[in-house]
Enzyme design. Structure first.
Site, short mmCIF file in Angstrom:
data_model
loop_
_atom_site.label_atom_id
_atom_site.label_comp_id
_atom_site.label_asym_id
_atom_site.label_seq_id
_atom_site.Cartn_x
_atom_site.Cartn_y
_atom_site.Cartn_z
N CYS A 119 0.83 -1.21 0.00
CA CYS A 119 0.00 0.00 0.00
C CYS A 119 0.86 1.26 0.00
CB CYS A 119 -0.91 0.02 1.22
SG CYS A 119 -2.30 -1.14 1.17
N CYS A 201 -7.85 -2.18 -4.88
CA CYS A 201 -7.10 -3.00 -5.82
C CYS A 201 -7.77 -4.36 -5.98
CB CYS A 201 -5.67 -3.19 -5.32
SG CYS A 201 -4.69 -1.69 -5.30
N CYS A 229 -5.38 1.54 4.55
CA CYS A 229 -4.13 1.37 3.81
C CYS A 229 -3.07 2.37 4.23
CB CYS A 229 -4.38 1.50 2.31
SG CYS A 229 -5.10 3.09 1.86
#
Length: 234
Positions: A119, A201, A229
């Site tokens: 991340c 993602c 994240c």
């Protein structure tokens, strides 16, 4: 005036103001204002509100290199509908290559440290570049999205990125979001129709089951209190 006093004054001034009025306040009183968009439903609502007020407003997204095809589709649809080009920030390719060499393609599943490292390279560093000259950072965060977001105010000082952070939809419900999208014919990510309330993602996002928390599909192998994240972590 300290940052704390500034934020307190702004929150007081904007108390009971509509989302549109909050957006107008920052677009008119500050020079460098930017919306960071994940191209999810909330950010699409804000894109519509912002561009109706200022066609030249800054909107950017982070292309991590591992997004869903549907996310690119809604980016394209948004650019076409509003006759804009959303700014795109990518990770540094050297760091991505290094990531692959050290923890492989899917090493983020192996530990929280690995996942946060991924991340950091794909999202945090590009965000730092995107916010480099920004005074006011607008986000699509809602209090109902996660246990990590319940206490977020409308306006806050983000110490990590040294910017005023504005969460115009902080008190919106999911129903509010979808009512706005339907009424204003806002382009949205079709993954939302397939059980994806929260989209990031591709390797780290899945559809959720009936009754599951709306963030259950993000980093589903981790505990809820870890599910950020780093973009919005205190």
């Amino acid at each position: 005036m300290s940052n704390k006093e500034l934020i307190q004054n702004i929150n007081k001034e904007l108390e009971n103001k509509s989302t549109q009025e909050v957006i107008e306040y920052f677009l008119t009183k500050f020079k460098n204002v930017a919306l960071s968009s994940s191209l999810a439903a909330e950010d699409q609502v804000l894109t519509d509100i912002i561009l109706k007020q200022d066609k030249n407003a800054t909107i950017f997204t982070l292309d991590t290199g591992r997004l869903h095809p549907e996310t690119y589709d809604v980016m394209d649809a948004t650019n076409l509908k509003y006759s804009v080009k959303i700014d795109v920030f990518f990770p540094q390719y050297e760091k991505v290559q290094e990531l692959y060499q050290t923890q492989g393609v899917n090493g983020h599943y192996e530990s929280i440290d690995n996942r946060k490292n991924c991340c950091n390279i794909r999202k945090i560093e590009p965000l730092k570049r995107a916010l480099k000259d920004v005074e006011v950072w607008i986000t699509g965060l809602r209090a109902a999205q996660s246990v990590t977001r319940v206490d977020m105010p409308l306006v806050e000082w983000d110490e990590n990125f040294k910017v005023i952070k504005v969460n115009p939809l902080i008190n919106w419900t999911e129903e509010n979001v979808w009512d706005y999208i339907k009424e204003n014919r806002v382009p949205y990510n079709k993954l939302h129709d397939k059980g994806f309330p929260s989209i990031g993602c591709a390797p780290c996002t899945r559809a959720i089951k009936d009754g599951e928390d709306i963030r259950a599909g993000r980093w589903w192998w981790e505990n809820p209190e870890h599910k950020e994240c780093g973009l919005h972590k205190k």
